[in-house]
Design a protein around this motif. Structure first.
Motif, PDB file in Angstrom:
ATOM      1  N   VAL A  79       0.838  -1.209   0.000  1.00 21.63           N
ATOM      2  CA  VAL A  79       0.000   0.000   0.000  1.00 21.63           C
ATOM      3  C   VAL A  79       0.868   1.253   0.000  1.00 21.63           C
ATOM      4  CG1 VAL A  79      -1.928  -1.189   1.095  1.00 21.63           C
ATOM      5  CG2 VAL A  79      -0.264  -0.014   2.528  1.00 21.63           C
ATOM      6  N   GLY A  80       2.103   1.133   0.529  1.00 17.83           N
ATOM      7  CA  GLY A  80       3.019   2.262   0.463  1.00 17.83           C
ATOM      8  C   GLY A  80       3.371   2.608  -0.971  1.00 17.83           C
ATOM      9  N   GLY A  81       3.650   1.586  -1.778  1.00 13.29           N
ATOM     10  CA  GLY A  81       3.937   1.822  -3.183  1.00 13.29           C
ATOM     11  C   GLY A  81       2.736   2.385  -3.916  1.00 13.29           C
ATOM     12  N   TYR A  82       1.565   1.855  -3.608  1.00 11.69           N
ATOM     13  CA  TYR A  82       0.330   2.339  -4.231  1.00 11.69           C
ATOM     14  C   TYR A  82       0.086   3.808  -3.882  1.00 11.69           C
ATOM     15  CZ  TYR A  82      -4.600   2.314  -5.649  1.00 11.69           C
ATOM     16  OH  TYR A  82      -5.803   2.588  -6.256  1.00 11.69           O
ATOM     17  N   ALA A  83       0.180   4.134  -2.593  1.00 11.14           N
ATOM     18  CA  ALA A  83      -0.080   5.505  -2.152  1.00 11.14           C
ATOM     19  C   ALA A  83       0.973   6.477  -2.664  1.00 11.14           C
ATOM     20  CB  ALA A  83      -0.147   5.549  -0.629  1.00 11.14           C
ATOM     21  N   SER A  84       2.217   6.032  -2.747  1.00  8.67           N
ATOM     22  CA  SER A  84       3.286   6.908  -3.234  1.00  8.67           C
ATOM     23  C   SER A  84       3.050   7.310  -4.688  1.00  8.67           C
ATOM     24  CB  SER A  84       4.644   6.227  -3.090  1.00  8.67           C
ATOM     25  OG  SER A  84       5.037   6.137  -1.739  1.00  8.67           O
ATOM     26  N   VAL A  85       2.539   6.393  -5.495  1.00  3.66           N
ATOM     27  CA  VAL A  85       2.237   6.718  -6.884  1.00  3.66           C
ATOM     28  C   VAL A  85       1.153   7.788  -6.964  1.00  3.66           C
ATOM     29  CG1 VAL A  85       1.249   5.825  -9.036  1.00  3.66           C
ATOM     30  CG2 VAL A  85       2.981   4.509  -7.812  1.00  3.66           C
ATOM     31  N   LEU A  86       0.093   7.630  -6.160  1.00  2.36           N
ATOM     32  CA  LEU A  86      -0.977   8.629  -6.163  1.00  2.36           C
ATOM     33  C   LEU A  86      -0.449   9.983  -5.706  1.00  2.36           C
ATOM     34  CD1 LEU A  86      -3.975   6.607  -4.671  1.00  2.36           C
ATOM     35  CD2 LEU A  86      -3.231   6.800  -7.042  1.00  2.36           C
ATOM     36  N   SER A  87       0.380   9.979  -4.658  1.00  4.12           N
ATOM     37  CA  SER A  87       0.956  11.225  -4.164  1.00  4.12           C
ATOM     38  C   SER A  87       1.895  11.843  -5.189  1.00  4.12           C
ATOM     39  CB  SER A  87       1.708  10.958  -2.853  1.00  4.12           C
ATOM     40  OG  SER A  87       2.399  12.107  -2.417  1.00  4.12           O
ATOM     41  N   TYR A  88       2.672  11.010  -5.847  1.00  8.04           N
ATOM     42  CA  TYR A  88       3.625  11.500  -6.852  1.00  8.04           C
ATOM     43  C   TYR A  88       2.902  12.148  -8.028  1.00  8.04           C
ATOM     44  CZ  TYR A  88       7.720  11.441  -9.941  1.00  8.04           C
ATOM     45  OH  TYR A  88       8.748  11.808 -10.779  1.00  8.04           O
ATOM     46  N   ARG A  89       1.783  11.580  -8.409  1.00  8.77           N
ATOM     47  CA  ARG A  89       0.998  12.163  -9.506  1.00  8.77           C
ATOM     48  C   ARG A  89       0.439  13.533  -9.120  1.00  8.77           C
ATOM     49  NH1 ARG A  89      -2.619   6.819 -10.687  1.00  8.77           N
ATOM     50  NH2 ARG A  89      -1.102   5.603 -11.924  1.00  8.77           N
ATOM     51  N   ARG A  90       0.128  13.717  -7.829  1.00 13.16           N
ATOM     52  CA  ARG A  90      -0.482  14.977  -7.375  1.00 13.16           C
ATOM     53  C   ARG A  90       0.540  16.049  -7.030  1.00 13.16           C
ATOM     54  NH1 ARG A  90      -3.615  11.342  -4.084  1.00 13.16           N
ATOM     55  NH2 ARG A  90      -2.333  11.997  -2.311  1.00 13.16           N
ATOM     56  N   ARG A  91       1.821  15.735  -7.125  1.00 17.90           N
ATOM     57  CA  ARG A  91       2.839  16.696  -6.692  1.00 17.90           C
ATOM     58  C   ARG A  91       2.691  18.014  -7.455  1.00 17.90           C
ATOM     59  NH1 ARG A  91       5.014  13.712 -10.606  1.00 17.90           N
ATOM     60  NH2 ARG A  91       6.639  14.591 -11.971  1.00 17.90           N
ATOM     61  N   LYS A  92       2.906  19.102  -6.749  1.00 17.24           N
ATOM     62  CA  LYS A  92       2.743  20.439  -7.338  1.00 17.24           C
ATOM     63  C   LYS A  92       4.079  21.083  -7.665  1.00 17.24           C
ATOM     64  CE  LYS A  92      -1.559  21.193  -4.790  1.00 17.24           C
ATOM     65  NZ  LYS A  92      -2.275  22.045  -3.806  1.00 17.24           N
ATOM     66  N   SER A  93       5.166  20.403  -7.336  1.00 15.62           N
ATOM     67  CA  SER A  93       6.483  20.973  -7.581  1.00 15.62           C
ATOM     68  C   SER A  93       7.377  19.892  -8.169  1.00 15.62           C
ATOM     69  CB  SER A  93       7.064  21.530  -6.275  1.00 15.62           C
ATOM     70  OG  SER A  93       8.294  22.189  -6.498  1.00 15.62           O
ATOM     71  N   THR A  94       8.668  19.985  -7.906  1.00 12.43           N
ATOM     72  CA  THR A  94       9.625  19.041  -8.469  1.00 12.43           C
ATOM     73  C   THR A  94       9.611  17.717  -7.717  1.00 12.43           C
ATOM     74  OG1 THR A  94      11.409  19.805  -7.037  1.00 12.43           O
ATOM     75  CG2 THR A  94      11.091  20.971  -9.143  1.00 12.43           C
ATOM     76  N   THR A  95      10.213  16.712  -8.334  1.00 18.31           N
ATOM     77  CA  THR A  95      10.353  15.413  -7.674  1.00 18.31           C
ATOM     78  C   THR A  95      11.160  15.540  -6.394  1.00 18.31           C
ATOM     79  OG1 THR A  95      10.198  14.217  -9.774  1.00 18.31           O
ATOM     80  CG2 THR A  95      11.262  13.076  -7.933  1.00 18.31           C
ATOM     81  N   ALA A  96      12.211  16.364  -6.423  1.00 18.51           N
ATOM     82  CA  ALA A  96      13.048  16.555  -5.233  1.00 18.51           C
ATOM     83  C   ALA A  96      12.240  17.153  -4.086  1.00 18.51           C
ATOM     84  CB  ALA A  96      14.241  17.444  -5.568  1.00 18.51           C
ATOM     85  N   ALA A  97      11.395  18.135  -4.388  1.00 20.79           N
ATOM     86  CA  ALA A  97      10.570  18.753  -3.342  1.00 20.79           C
ATOM     87  C   ALA A  97       9.566  17.744  -2.795  1.00 20.79           C
ATOM     88  CB  ALA A  97       9.847  19.976  -3.902  1.00 20.79           C
ATOM     89  N   TRP A  98       8.992  16.938  -3.669  1.00 19.40           N
ATOM     90  CA  TRP A  98       8.056  15.897  -3.223  1.00 19.40           C
ATOM     91  C   TRP A  98       8.755  14.919  -2.288  1.00 19.40           C
ATOM     92  CZ3 TRP A  98       8.392  10.562  -4.344  1.00 19.40           C
ATOM     93  CH2 TRP A  98       7.282   9.802  -3.972  1.00 19.40           C
ATOM     94  N   LEU A  99       9.967  14.515  -2.660  1.00 16.01           N
ATOM     95  CA  LEU A  99      10.695  13.554  -1.843  1.00 16.01           C
ATOM     96  C   LEU A  99      11.092  14.155  -0.496  1.00 16.01           C
ATOM     97  CD1 LEU A  99      11.918  10.753  -1.674  1.00 16.01           C
ATOM     98  CD2 LEU A  99      13.968  11.622  -2.806  1.00 16.01           C
ATOM     99  N   ARG A 100      11.487  15.427  -0.483  1.00 17.28           N
ATOM    100  CA  ARG A 100      11.828  16.073   0.802  1.00 17.28           C
ATOM    101  C   ARG A 100      10.628  16.094   1.731  1.00 17.28           C
ATOM    102  NH1 ARG A 100      14.812  19.675  -2.514  1.00 17.28           N
ATOM    103  NH2 ARG A 100      13.059  21.146  -2.528  1.00 17.28           N
ATOM    104  N   GLY A 101       9.456  16.357   1.166  1.00 14.29           N
ATOM    105  CA  GLY A 101       8.253  16.352   1.996  1.00 14.29           C
ATOM    106  C   GLY A 101       7.959  14.988   2.579  1.00 14.29           C
ATOM    107  N   ARG A 102       8.116  13.943   1.778  1.00 17.46           N
ATOM    108  CA  ARG A 102       7.879  12.589   2.271  1.00 17.46           C
ATOM    109  C   ARG A 102       8.887  12.210   3.357  1.00 17.46           C
ATOM    110  NH1 ARG A 102       3.080  10.401   0.397  1.00 17.46           N
ATOM    111  NH2 ARG A 102       3.920   8.295   0.206  1.00 17.46           N
ATOM    112  N   MET A 103      10.150  12.574   3.146  1.00 15.23           N
ATOM    113  CA  MET A 103      11.187  12.255   4.129  1.00 15.23           C
ATOM    114  C   MET A 103      10.957  12.994   5.438  1.00 15.23           C
ATOM    115  SD  MET A 103      14.695  12.035   1.875  1.00 15.23           S
ATOM    116  CE  MET A 103      14.979  10.662   0.748  1.00 15.23           C
ATOM    117  N   ALA A 104      10.507  14.245   5.350  1.00 13.49           N
ATOM    118  CA  ALA A 104      10.249  15.005   6.572  1.00 13.49           C
ATOM    119  C   ALA A 104       9.133  14.363   7.389  1.00 13.49           C
ATOM    120  CB  ALA A 104       9.895  16.454   6.221  1.00 13.49           C
ATOM    121  N   ARG A 105       8.104  13.875   6.722  1.00 16.86           N
ATOM    122  CA  ARG A 105       6.998  13.227   7.418  1.00 16.86           C
ATOM    123  C   ARG A 105       7.452  11.964   8.141  1.00 16.86           C
ATOM    124  NH1 ARG A 105       2.156  12.288   3.421  1.00 16.86           N
ATOM    125  NH2 ARG A 105       1.380  11.232   5.297  1.00 16.86           N
ATOM    126  N   LEU A 106       8.413  11.250   7.543  1.00 15.34           N
ATOM    127  CA  LEU A 106       8.942  10.044   8.170  1.00 15.34           C
ATOM    128  C   LEU A 106       9.948  10.370   9.265  1.00 15.34           C
ATOM    129  CD1 LEU A 106       9.540   7.888   4.957  1.00 15.34           C
ATOM    130  CD2 LEU A 106       7.759   7.511   6.674  1.00 15.34           C
TER     131      LEU A 106
END
Length: 402
Positions: A79-106
């Motif tokens: 479900v992590g892989g599934y949810a990450s794809v949905l989140s990645y599709r909705r990203r409003k900025s760069t891939t790097a910014a999306w990844l920083r946000g995910r890492m901060a949450r963890l």
């Protein structure tokens, strides 16, 4: 406000396009983590009253099938892989910014629990808690946090997992299965004696990326009912073959005194179980989604998902909050007595609601660590730096480096 009205309010505020089945699967996998650690982990008192880790599986091998049910990290990564794809599709900025946000949450909750423990250790020692007990507690607290590091790495690979899923579809995870099988052959096959001890480390990334890649392919619509049935049947057959013909350890968790372990790092048996679980989850998705349309069932799922990292980071602390004070009273069944009798199992089951209650109490205060950090002020930066230093000190202590 009554629980009925609260559940109805949560249900009404849920977006219509929310995938309740995926959230329900994540909540189930999350609850399996504390349940497994609380039920399959125990303590024994030494002659000076210090606590040491042990497991009922050392005495009761027939409990190993319980670990098959409670080892649901395959579902979590799916479900992590599934949810990450949905989140990645909705990203409003760069891939790097999306990844920083995910890492901060963890990272925020991990930093919180380790910093708090670093501050508590000298206090507890001053209050008379033995050093060995503090070592035991620190090991238990840091034990589930390996997951966060691995999950961060596989999350960073999401764009590449997407590319592979679009090319290979449901077969995108097959090379990962093959890589783990090859390492297991070298570790346990005819050449095992000539292999270096570090070889097993090579299974960490492909072993846990396997179910995550399945989740990515699922989100891309590349795994349907037919693929799910193949995963369920194929995973089950492989699991049985590894147990019966290749004599893999039956327990999905480490057992003190055993030379081999399935989970640290993952063996091929873990991937077989993850495949079977993933197939079952995909097949049951629609049924789970319909079930969670009921507000009273959906509300707990929302609460669990909102507290995901808090549950993961603090559930061992909840068990220790009961066991450490009990150690001063001596032998307390189910807490400080060795897990080698049926009486211990029954007593531990009775303690489970206490652990859950303590976790709820701790979560009331610990959930603040999941909130975004305040940025831009000197005081906030100083607090983060102090927390980082405390967390590093705790890691050094828990890993036995000091």
């Amino acid at each position: 406000m009554s629980l009925k009205h609260l559940a109805a309010r949560i249900d009404a505020r849920t977006p219509a396009n929310r995938d309740r089945a995926v959230d329900g699967l994540r909540a189930l996998a999350l609850l399996a983590v504390p349940t497994g650690h609380w039920l399959l982990g125990g303590f024994r008192l030494d002659s000076v009253g210090a606590l040491h880790n042990t497991s009922p599986l050392s005495a009761f091998g027939f409990l190993a099938p319980v670990s098959w049910i409670l080892q649901m990290l395959g579902i979590f990564f799916l479900v992590g892989g599934y949810a990450s794809v949905l989140s990645y599709r909705r990203r409003k900025s760069t891939t790097a910014a999306w990844l920083r946000g995910r890492m901060a949450r963890l990272g925020r909750p991990v930093l919180g629990v380790t910093a708090v423990w670093a501050a508590m250790i000298p206090v507890l020692y001053t209050l008379g808690v033995p050093g060995d007990t503090l070592r035991t507690g620190s090991t238990l607290v840091i034990q589930p946090l390996w997951f966060v590091g691995v999950y961060t790495v596989v999350t960073a690979l999401t764009p590449y997992c997407l590319l592979i899923a679009r090319r290979l579809g449901g077969w995108a995870a097959a090379p990962l299965l093959g890589a783990v099988a090859a390492v297991d052959f070298l570790r346990y096959g005819p050449y095992a004696g000539a292999m270096p001890s570090w070889l097993s480390v090579l299974n960490i990334l492909p072993g846990w990326l396997f179910a995550y890649q399945l989740g990515v392919s699922w989100a891309e619509g590349r795994i349907g009912k037919r693929g799910a049935r193949f995963l369920l049947v194929g995973g089950t057959v492989l699991f049985a073959a590894l147990l019966l013909a290749f004599h893999y350890p039956a327990s999905m968790v480490g057992v003190p005194g055993e030379a081999r372990t399935n989970s640290h790092p993952p063996s091929l048996l873990v991937l077989a179980l993850a495949a079977a679980q993933s197939g079952a989850a995909i097949l049951l998705r629609d049924r789970i989604g319909r079930l969670l349309r009921r507000p009273r069932l959906w509300a707990p799922v929302v609460v669990i998902n909102l507290s995901a990292m808090t549950i993961l980071c603090w559930h061992q602390t909840a068990m220790l909050a009961a066991a450490v004070p009990a150690s001063f009273a001596g032998a307390v069944p189910g807490l400080t007595t060795g897990p080698d009798t049926i009486g211990w199992v029954l007593a531990r089951l009775a303690w489970m609601p206490v652990f859950a209650g303590l976790l709820v109490l701790i979560a009331r205060y610990a959930r603040r660590f999941e909130a975004p950090w305040q940025a831009g002020t000197r005081a906030a930066n100083a607090r983060r730096a102090a927390a980082g230093l405390l967390a590093a000190g705790f890691a050094v202590f828990a890993l036995g480096l000091a």
